[in-house]
Design an enzyme around this catalytic site. Structure first.
Site, PDB file in Angstrom:
ATOM      1  N   SER A  38      31.768 -88.488 -33.402  1.00 52.37           N
ATOM      2  CA  SER A  38      30.081 -89.784 -33.314  1.00 52.37           C
ATOM      3  C   SER A  38      30.125 -90.405 -34.860  1.00 52.37           C
ATOM      4  CB  SER A  38      29.346 -88.738 -32.618  1.00 52.37           C
ATOM      5  OG  SER A  38      28.388 -90.296 -32.067  1.00 52.37           O
ATOM      6  N   ASN A  41      33.362 -96.284 -36.477  1.00 54.61           N
ATOM      7  CA  ASN A  41      34.810 -96.859 -36.518  1.00 54.61           C
ATOM      8  C   ASN A  41      34.789 -98.293 -36.579  1.00 54.61           C
ATOM      9  OD1 ASN A  41      34.877 -94.997 -33.826  1.00 54.61           O
ATOM     10  ND2 ASN A  41      36.653 -94.965 -33.552  1.00 54.61           N
ATOM     11  N   CYS A  42      33.406 -99.046 -36.163  1.00 55.29           N
ATOM     12  CA  CYS A  42      33.769-100.454 -35.988  1.00 55.29           C
ATOM     13  C   CYS A  42      33.103-100.174 -37.469  1.00 55.29           C
ATOM     14  CB  CYS A  42      32.583-100.608 -35.164  1.00 55.29           C
ATOM     15  SG  CYS A  42      32.690 -99.970 -33.136  1.00 55.29           S
ATOM     16  N   THR A 273      41.354 -89.035 -13.415  1.00 53.53           N
ATOM     17  CA  THR A 273      42.882 -88.667 -13.430  1.00 53.53           C
ATOM     18  C   THR A 273      44.087 -87.947 -12.184  1.00 53.53           C
ATOM     19  OG1 THR A 273      43.013 -86.645 -14.301  1.00 53.53           O
ATOM     20  CG2 THR A 273      42.716 -88.063 -15.508  1.00 53.53           C
ATOM     21  N   TYR A 279      38.900 -85.383 -16.296  1.00 57.22           N
ATOM     22  CA  TYR A 279      38.213 -87.464 -16.336  1.00 57.22           C
ATOM     23  C   TYR A 279      38.598 -87.725 -17.552  1.00 57.22           C
ATOM     24  CZ  TYR A 279      35.593 -86.379 -11.551  1.00 57.22           C
ATOM     25  OH  TYR A 279      34.801 -85.800 -10.545  1.00 57.22           O
ATOM     26  N   GLY A 282      37.567 -93.975 -22.392  1.00 58.34           N
ATOM     27  CA  GLY A 282      38.444 -94.262 -23.682  1.00 58.34           C
ATOM     28  C   GLY A 282      39.882 -95.529 -23.578  1.00 58.34           C
ATOM     29  N   ASP A 283      39.575 -95.480 -25.090  1.00 56.65           N
ATOM     30  CA  ASP A 283      41.099 -95.955 -24.911  1.00 56.65           C
ATOM     31  C   ASP A 283      42.176 -95.781 -24.590  1.00 56.65           C
ATOM     32  OD1 ASP A 283      39.532 -97.494 -26.993  1.00 56.65           O
ATOM     33  OD2 ASP A 283      40.600 -97.017 -28.650  1.00 56.65           O
ATOM     34  N   TYR A 427      14.504-122.371 -25.486  1.00 64.03           N
ATOM     35  CA  TYR A 427      15.114-123.728 -26.310  1.00 64.03           C
ATOM     36  C   TYR A 427      13.284-124.108 -27.096  1.00 64.03           C
ATOM     37  CZ  TYR A 427      15.297-128.352 -27.528  1.00 64.03           C
ATOM     38  OH  TYR A 427      14.966-129.495 -29.051  1.00 64.03           O
ATOM     39  N   LYS A 435      20.463-129.241 -24.562  1.00 62.45           N
ATOM     40  CA  LYS A 435      21.258-128.706 -23.200  1.00 62.45           C
ATOM     41  C   LYS A 435      21.659-127.395 -23.856  1.00 62.45           C
ATOM     42  CE  LYS A 435      21.052-133.241 -21.061  1.00 62.45           C
ATOM     43  NZ  LYS A 435      21.714-134.622 -21.942  1.00 62.45           N
TER      44      LYS A 435
HETATM   45  P1  FAD Z   1      37.871 -92.768 -30.479  1.00 60.87           P
HETATM   46  O1  FAD Z   1      36.589 -93.171 -30.981  1.00 60.87           O
HETATM   47  O2  FAD Z   1      39.117 -93.027 -31.418  1.00 60.87           O
HETATM   48  O3  FAD Z   1      37.393 -90.703 -29.871  1.00 60.87           O
HETATM   49  C1  FAD Z   1      39.036 -90.259 -30.132  1.00 60.87           C
HETATM   50  C2  FAD Z   1      38.865 -89.010 -30.996  1.00 60.87           C
HETATM   51  O4  FAD Z   1      39.457 -88.116 -30.232  1.00 60.87           O
HETATM   52  C3  FAD Z   1      39.559 -89.045 -32.369  1.00 60.87           C
HETATM   53  O5  FAD Z   1      38.349 -88.628 -33.117  1.00 60.87           O
HETATM   54  C4  FAD Z   1      40.687 -87.833 -31.934  1.00 60.87           C
HETATM   55  O6  FAD Z   1      40.542 -87.166 -33.577  1.00 60.87           O
HETATM   56  C5  FAD Z   1      40.166 -86.764 -31.169  1.00 60.87           C
HETATM   57  N1  FAD Z   1      40.956 -86.614 -30.831  1.00 60.87           N
HETATM   58  C6  FAD Z   1      42.837 -86.795 -30.527  1.00 60.87           C
HETATM   59  N2  FAD Z   1      43.380 -85.972 -29.731  1.00 60.87           N
HETATM   60  C7  FAD Z   1      42.501 -84.799 -30.131  1.00 60.87           C
HETATM   61  C8  FAD Z   1      42.652 -83.580 -29.443  1.00 60.87           C
HETATM   62  N3  FAD Z   1      44.049 -83.584 -29.423  1.00 60.87           N
HETATM   63  N4  FAD Z   1      42.246 -82.631 -30.144  1.00 60.87           N
HETATM   64  C9  FAD Z   1      40.713 -82.325 -30.566  1.00 60.87           C
HETATM   65  N5  FAD Z   1      40.258 -83.673 -30.447  1.00 60.87           N
HETATM   66  C10 FAD Z   1      41.261 -85.362 -30.283  1.00 60.87           C
HETATM   67  N6  FAD Z   1      35.481-102.109 -31.082  1.00 60.87           N
HETATM   68  C11 FAD Z   1      34.779-102.713 -30.489  1.00 60.87           C
HETATM   69  O7  FAD Z   1      34.206-103.024 -29.510  1.00 60.87           O
HETATM   70  N7  FAD Z   1      34.075-103.275 -31.697  1.00 60.87           N
HETATM   71  C12 FAD Z   1      34.562-103.179 -33.045  1.00 60.87           C
HETATM   72  O8  FAD Z   1      33.931-104.083 -33.972  1.00 60.87           O
HETATM   73  C13 FAD Z   1      35.102-101.845 -33.613  1.00 60.87           C
HETATM   74  N8  FAD Z   1      35.802-102.476 -34.777  1.00 60.87           N
HETATM   75  C14 FAD Z   1      36.619-101.340 -34.881  1.00 60.87           C
HETATM   76  C15 FAD Z   1      37.075-101.447 -35.937  1.00 60.87           C
HETATM   77  C16 FAD Z   1      38.236 -99.741 -36.881  1.00 60.87           C
HETATM   78  C17 FAD Z   1      38.519-100.015 -38.105  1.00 60.87           C
HETATM   79  C18 FAD Z   1      38.651 -99.129 -35.395  1.00 60.87           C
HETATM   80  C19 FAD Z   1      39.708 -98.181 -35.597  1.00 60.87           C
HETATM   81  C20 FAD Z   1      38.398 -99.438 -34.438  1.00 60.87           C
HETATM   82  C21 FAD Z   1      37.679 -99.646 -33.918  1.00 60.87           C
HETATM   83  N9  FAD Z   1      36.360-100.091 -32.406  1.00 60.87           N
HETATM   84  C22 FAD Z   1      35.672-101.019 -31.850  1.00 60.87           C
HETATM   85  C23 FAD Z   1      37.352 -99.376 -31.518  1.00 60.87           C
HETATM   86  C24 FAD Z   1      36.591 -98.541 -30.909  1.00 60.87           C
HETATM   87  O9  FAD Z   1      36.263 -97.185 -32.465  1.00 60.87           O
HETATM   88  C25 FAD Z   1      37.352 -97.300 -29.871  1.00 60.87           C
HETATM   89  O10 FAD Z   1      37.261 -97.927 -29.280  1.00 60.87           O
HETATM   90  C26 FAD Z   1      36.388 -96.637 -29.289  1.00 60.87           C
HETATM   91  O11 FAD Z   1      36.068 -95.546 -30.489  1.00 60.87           O
HETATM   92  C27 FAD Z   1      37.102 -95.849 -28.974  1.00 60.87           C
HETATM   93  O12 FAD Z   1      36.910 -95.301 -27.912  1.00 60.87           O
HETATM   94  P2  FAD Z   1      37.509 -93.434 -28.040  1.00 60.87           P
HETATM   95  O13 FAD Z   1      36.387 -91.822 -27.670  1.00 60.87           O
HETATM   96  O14 FAD Z   1      37.993 -93.560 -26.612  1.00 60.87           O
HETATM   97  O15 FAD Z   1      37.952 -92.942 -29.360  1.00 60.87           O
END
Ligand code: FAD
Length: 446
Positions: A38, A41-42, A273, A279, A282-283, A427, A435
């Site tokens: 937790s 990242n941002c 899934t 399920y 995220g990214d 406003y 406007k």
């Molecule tokens: P993540 O938050 O990346 O978490 C995934 C985690 O899973 C990782 O920590 C990884 O180590 C772990 N993992 C993966 N595979 C395994 C495994 N097999 N076993 C155990 N652990 C594992 N988004 C915005 O909306 N605004 C922003 O300003 C923004 N700025 C960003 C800046 C940076 C530098 C970065 C890198 C990202 C930014 N993002 C931003 C994107 C945002 O952080 C991600 O979209 C978000 O964190 C995605 O969440 P997630 O849970 O999918 O993945």
């Protein structure tokens, strides 16, 4: 019930917290291969740039606090290496000891995120060439910049992270060059909006090379030679690769889960899934874009967090909440400028064969007679038939975020340019005009 979550940052941590709220008695285990859970990242670019000075501020939660507050078994530095869907087990490896073990689950949630792309260019693994995804990368970059007395940075890729890092390196006093393969910065926005950003970056004395690709790297002493496709060679002390990310689907693919057209983990509207007991959020997932109805992946923290809550509800209560998708609403600070986008850019609408009209307005961020008003450019796209909004992009210096959020919620609700006209806003001269720029976008489009 026993729930296992893979990945403990945006999507995974949100899912875990919500699971606990919904099910007091469940056993919840969350695996994270990195050292931290937790984290923000941002915020990482801003910690490198020393806008955020205290490293501790990057940690929204710690493993110990998460465990104590939610009674969740957090296993950091433990990677899940395999899923056996028929036995409903996962295999994990504890990095410190190399111990390999299995855990059973009733329901499994994947939130492994996305990985930065590292193309197989010659010399790409040389010292001083970084990607930025997590706290470890951040620590490496920060200490490298400090210890090597770095003065020249080359950033490859002018996306959101590349531009944030350009600003932060620049603020540290580095001479920064940004290299971008296409003809504009920020690929998700249309060229006319990107051009404002390009002008602004250049005004800050950041060197911007558009239509330029990197062909390889050579480390010579402390310097890195960055070879370009036009034959030029740039000298850098540090290189940041920010050329995009791809969904981390390795585990899912190995387990035989279905991947989708955009190469993310396929999920249904309940974020389930192709295996009913697994399920994903995220990214790493793909879903239908509510505007174009094509498969899409968002790499954004907001959707990941929201999906986590919805997913937990469906896991505990049965498939009751559907995910409505995201329209890729994103914003970035580029020095003094703010640029935001929501919905589908005109160029992508054209590529998807969606007929649309584009309209652009330039207005003050607040009443011109009150000091400090700054110009804001709004470009919207809408359907010719009924004026339904398809996208909005804004470049400006003040108040961009609040207008962008209005457009985002209007687009998600299927509203039209006629609704913009009736948009009611707060406003007073320091904040807007009678406007608002949102109304103006509607008046011009009508
Ligand atoms: P993540 O938050 O990346 O978490 C995934 C985690 O899973 C990782 O920590 C990884 O180590 C772990 N993992 C993966 N595979 C395994 C495994 N097999 N076993 C155990 N652990 C594992 N988004 C915005 O909306 N605004 C922003 O300003 C923004 N700025 C960003 C800046 C940076 C530098 C970065 C890198 C990202 C930014 N993002 C931003 C994107 C945002 O952080 C991600 O979209 C978000 O964190 C995605 O969440 P997630 O849970 O999918 O993945």
């Amino acid at each position: 019930m026993k729930y296992i979550i893979v990945g403990a940052v945006a999507g995974g941590a949100s899912t875990a917290a919500r699971l606990r709220r919904l099910d007091e008695h469940a056993e919840i285990i969350i695996f994270e291969k990195g050292e931290y859970i937790s984290f923000a990242n941002c915020g990482l670019p801003y910690y490198i740039g020393e806008v955020i000075k205290d490293r501790n501020k990057l940690f929204v939660q710690t493993a110990a606090a998460f465990n104590q507050r939610f009674n969740i078994d957090v296993r950091v530095q433990t990677e899940v290496t395999a899923i056996n869907p028929s036995a409903k087990t996962i295999t994990a490896i504890k990095q410190a000891t190399g111990e390999v073990y299995e855990e059973t689950y009733d329901k499994l949630i994947l939130s492994p995120g996305a990985e930065p792309v590292r193309p197989p260019l010659p010399g790409i693994n040389s010292e001083g060439i970084f990607t930025l995804r997590n706290v470890r990368d951040t620590d490496y970059i920060k200490s490298y910049v400090q210890q090597k007395h770095v003065t020249k940075a080359v950033i490859i890729g002018a996306g959101f992270i590349g531009l944030e890092m350009a600003e932060n390196f620049h603020d540290l006093g580095l001479d920064v060059t940004v290299i971008e393969m296409i003809d504009q910065v920020m690929a998700p926005v249309d060229y006319p909006v990107a051009s404002f950003v390009q002008q602004h970056i250049r005004s800050k004395k950041v060197h911007l090379r558009l239509n330029t690709a990197v062909t390889g790297f050579t480390k010579t002493g402390d310097k890195i030679e960055v070879a370009l496709n036009n034959g030029e060679v740039l000298l850098a002390d540090v290189v940041l690769l920010s050329i995009g990310v791809r969904p981390d689907t390795r585990l899912a693919a190995m387990a035989g889960l279905k991947l989708g057209q955009a190469k993310g983990i396929w999920v249904n509207e309940f974020l389930q899934t192709s295996d009913p007991d697994i399920y994903a959020v995220g990214d790493a997932i793909e879903f239908e874009n509510p505007v174009t109805h094509q498969s899409m992946i968002t790499y954004l923290a907001g959707p990941a967090n929201k999906q986590g809550r919805i997913c937990a509800d469906n896991v505990v209560l049965g498939n009751t909440r559907s995910y409505k998708g995201s329209i890729n609403t994103a914003i970035v600070k580029v020095f003094d400028m703010t640029v935001g986008t929501t919905g589908t850019a005109s160029k992508h609408l054209t590529a998807a064969g969606i007929e649309h009209i584009v309209s652009t307005t330039h207005n003050g961020s607040h009443a011109g007679y009150y000091p400090g008003a700054k110009q804001m450019t709004i470009q919207i796209a809408f359907t010719p038939k009924d004026g339904r909004l398809l996208s909005a992009q804004i470049a400006g210096y003040d108040g961009v975020d609040k207008r962008l959020d209005v457009f985002a919620s209007y687009i998600k609700q299927g509203k039209s340019v006629y609704d913009l006209i009736e948009f009611e806003h707060a406003y007073a001269p320091p904040y807007s005009s009678a406007k608002d720029p949102v109304n103006m976008a509607g008046f011009v489009a009508e």
